[in-house]
Design a protein around this motif. Structure first.
Motif, PDB file in Angstrom:
ATOM      1  N   THR A  64       3.129   2.102   1.836  1.00 48.90           N
ATOM      2  CA  THR A  64       2.261   2.356   0.690  1.00 48.90           C
ATOM      3  C   THR A  64       2.274   1.193  -0.292  1.00 48.90           C
ATOM      4  OG1 THR A  64       2.693   4.731   0.886  1.00 48.90           O
ATOM      5  CG2 THR A  64       1.755   3.955  -1.196  1.00 48.90           C
ATOM      6  N   ILE A  65       1.091   0.708  -0.611  1.00 47.29           N
ATOM      7  CA  ILE A  65       0.948  -0.337  -1.625  1.00 47.29           C
ATOM      8  C   ILE A  65       0.816   0.338  -2.985  1.00 47.29           C
ATOM      9  CG2 ILE A  65      -0.549  -2.151  -2.514  1.00 47.29           C
ATOM     10  CD1 ILE A  65       0.925  -3.055  -0.102  1.00 47.29           C
ATOM     11  N   ASP A  66       1.677  -0.052  -3.926  1.00 51.11           N
ATOM     12  CA  ASP A  66       1.663   0.505  -5.282  1.00 51.11           C
ATOM     13  C   ASP A  66       1.354  -0.639  -6.239  1.00 51.11           C
ATOM     14  OD1 ASP A  66       2.196   1.587  -7.773  1.00 51.11           O
ATOM     15  OD2 ASP A  66       3.939   2.721  -7.101  1.00 51.11           O
ATOM     16  N   SER A  67       0.343  -0.441  -7.096  1.00 47.43           N
ATOM     17  CA  SER A  67      -0.022  -1.502  -8.030  1.00 47.43           C
ATOM     18  C   SER A  67       1.130  -1.861  -8.968  1.00 47.43           C
ATOM     19  CB  SER A  67      -1.251  -1.091  -8.847  1.00 47.43           C
ATOM     20  OG  SER A  67      -0.942   0.007  -9.675  1.00 47.43           O
ATOM     21  N   GLY A  68       2.106  -0.930  -9.105  1.00 46.12           N
ATOM     22  CA  GLY A  68       3.300  -1.243  -9.871  1.00 46.12           C
ATOM     23  C   GLY A  68       3.190  -1.024 -11.360  1.00 46.12           C
ATOM     24  N   TYR A  69       2.065  -0.484 -11.816  1.00 42.99           N
ATOM     25  CA  TYR A  69       1.868  -0.306 -13.254  1.00 42.99           C
ATOM     26  C   TYR A  69       1.643   1.172 -13.563  1.00 42.99           C
ATOM     27  CZ  TYR A  69       1.257  -5.215 -12.459  1.00 42.99           C
ATOM     28  OH  TYR A  69       1.462  -6.495 -12.041  1.00 42.99           O
TER      29      TYR A  69
END
Length: 554
Positions: free
Chosen positions: A8-13
């Motif tokens: 899963t790619i998480d934008s991190g924000y």
């Protein structure tokens, strides 16, 4: 950007999702923003040949709000049938000010489709334009305009200066918060229904996507954070308001974040768009490759004196077109993005280097060839196996799934469809994609645009591109070929080529074979058509294409 569990790619924000701003009512946010600089030009309406400032927009919307509340006190939803224009923007704001939900009607759709949309959304009243009504009725005499149809121009004439000037005086003299209190504009939005946007209907009957205040405000804020459109820009706004982008960006984003726009009623009016861009000094245009091809063919660099970027979306950009555009218009960089109605609609876009980004996406802006950009702040992305639904590792191709504050909560009154499409906030898009470790999305095609032939998945768009190259049709202003399919007893499915030109199938087979196309990818059947079916948004009308391919009449 970070990867969770290798899948899963998480934008991190995640702090983006907790912003209190996302719970604001659209009308409240827009009123407070418009009231800050009321004499700043907001809209250059090319069709009206008028320059409108932010204060005038606010005053007209307040006047329309009172009309709506008096005329339709018990209606939950108000139908709007207007193209991209100043009255359309003001009316969408007025509906939200009145505490109601807007339903922008697709007046380019067929009568049966429109009737189904009215029934699904329970639309009883429509505010539009007599000119639009007359033009549509010439082609579709039975188009359902409802018994309660009102022309916005006539409404404003009846309201008159006496009804608008006091509001303009108030707008010019008191704060946005004071205006909201004075005129009873709701402050809380959140998960309340704000608008219903009908999906394009490119594959089946349009579905009523319920978008909330939070969905629309989040997507507008996400666009702001990535820095592609700034206060000094002028957005070229020609997409229909019934298109999800037309509403979110051309109405709410520009109002809330103080961006000027140049409005043209239709993207199909090529000369009008070129002239409007020149006169209005548009700096950024977001459109579909179908429309951009027309501007490419007929436009010159002199038609885009201020344009810096064009962004193609809604369909795959044809091979070679980006290079061709950038060569002809070296000062206007072509970028590619991706979105869908259910995501309110923008998900990602390639960005030129050096943009000033918001605090919720501070990493440097970037673009990657063949991608549609990196996911927006506050979003997550993953892909799943089309057959098993297993979540696949980053780097593999599968069905794209998305999660974030801009992802809708479901279609109106379609529990089975919602159960299939949504799971714990994750939207299954139906698009095949690959993700990379930087959060960029690479779209491989729409699952419904593949045929399973002899056990192999054959992409319709890939076959179309190969035929266009083989026949030298790259310069065509409108699509000249499209691929559909029909049942085949021997191999499961058979490709059918729709073409607006005469084609020698034996010669085409030879050309495609020489180009290295696999035998299974070469269509055996050709159907001559007057025009390739398109939707009002410029996308292929896949429903009609497949009907023709199966032997139906169009």
């Amino acid at each position: 950007m970070k990867i969770i569990d290798k899948t899963t790619i998480d934008s991190g924000y995640s702090d983006f999702n907790s912003l209190e701003f996302l719970n604001t009512n659209l009308a409240y946010a827009a009123t407070c923003a418009l009231a800050k600089d009321t004499k700043k030009e907001y809209i250059y309406d090319y069709s009206l040949n008028r320059h409108l400032d932010r204060g005038t927009t606010l005053a007209v919307a307040l006047a329309l709000k009172e009309f709506i509340q008096k005329k339709f006190p018990d209606e939950k939803r108000i139908g709007i049938a207007l193209p991209s224009c100043f009255p359309g923007v003001a009316l969408n704001l007025a509906v939200q000010m009145a505490g109601k939900s807007s339903v922008n009607i697709n007046f380019t759709a067929g009568s049966d489709s429109a009737k189904a949309c009215y029934e699904k959304a329970g639309i009883k009243c429509v505010i539009g334009s007599n000119k639009v009504k007359q033009k549509v009725s010439e082609h579709a005499p039975d188009f359902p305009w409802t018994d309660q149809f009102y022309d916005v121009g006539e409404i404003l004439k009846k309201i008159g200066k006496k009804g608008i000037l006091p509001k303009l005086l108030a707008v010019r003299t008191i704060s946005g918060k004071a205006l909201c209190k004075l005129y009873g504009i709701p402050k809380e939005g959140g998960d309340k229904e704000a608008s219903i946007i009908f999906t394009s209907g490119s594959e089946a009957a349009p579905k009523a996507a319920v978008l909330t205040h939070r969905n629309l405000i989040a997507n507008a804020r996400q666009m702001r954070e990535i820095g592609i459109i700034t206060d000094s820009d002028s957005l070229h706004a020609n997409l229909p308001l019934f298109h999800s982008f037309g509403q979110t960006i051309q109405v709410w984003f520009t109002m809330i974040f103080g961006v000027r726009e140049v409005m043209v009623q239709s993207p199909l009016e090529v000369q009008a768009n070129l002239s409007a861009s020149k006169k209005g000094k548009s700096t950024i245009m977001i459109s579909t490759p179908t429309f951009l091809r027309s501007y490419y063919k007929k436009g010159t660099p002199e038609d885009f004196p201020a344009l810096k970027h064009v962004i193609g979306g809604a369909e795959k950009t044809p091979d070679g077109f980006i290079d061709a555009w950038n060569a002809k218009f070296p000062k206007v960089k072509y970028l590619e993005g991706y979105g869908l109605t259910e995501a309110s609609p923008v998900v990602c876009v390639n960005l030129p280097e050096g943009l000033k980004r918001g605090k919720h996406c501070p990493q440097p802006s970037a673009t990657k060839a063949e991608s549609v950009g990196e996911i927006f702040p506050g979003m997550k992305a993953r892909v799943s196996d089309p057959e098993t639904n297993e979540i696949l590792p980053v780097g593999e191709t599968g069905i794209l799934e998305l999660k974030g504050p801009n992802i809708f909560g479901g279609y109106l009154n379609q529990p089975e469809e919602n159960a299939e499409k949504l799971n714990d906030g994750w939207l299954k898009t139906g698009d095949l994609a690959m993700l990379d470790e930087d959060g960029f999305i690479f779209i491989k095609g729409r699952l419904s645009r593949f045929s399973k032939i002899g056990g192999e998945m054959v992409p319709h768009s890939g076959v179309e591109e190969a035929i266009v190259r083989a026949l030298g049709l790259q310069e065509s202003e409108l699509p000249t070929v499209a691929i559909g399919s029909r049942v085949d007893a021997a191999k499961g499915e058979a490709l059918v080529l729709l073409s607006t030109i005469d084609i020698d199938i034996s010669q085409l087979r030879k050309l495609l074979t020489e180009a290295g196309l696999p035998n299974l990818w070469i269509p055996k059947n050709v159907v001559k058509v007057e025009a390739i079916p398109l939707l009002g948004s410029g996308k292929l009308d896949l429903g009609k294409i497949n009907k023709i391919a199966k032997g139906g009449v169009f």
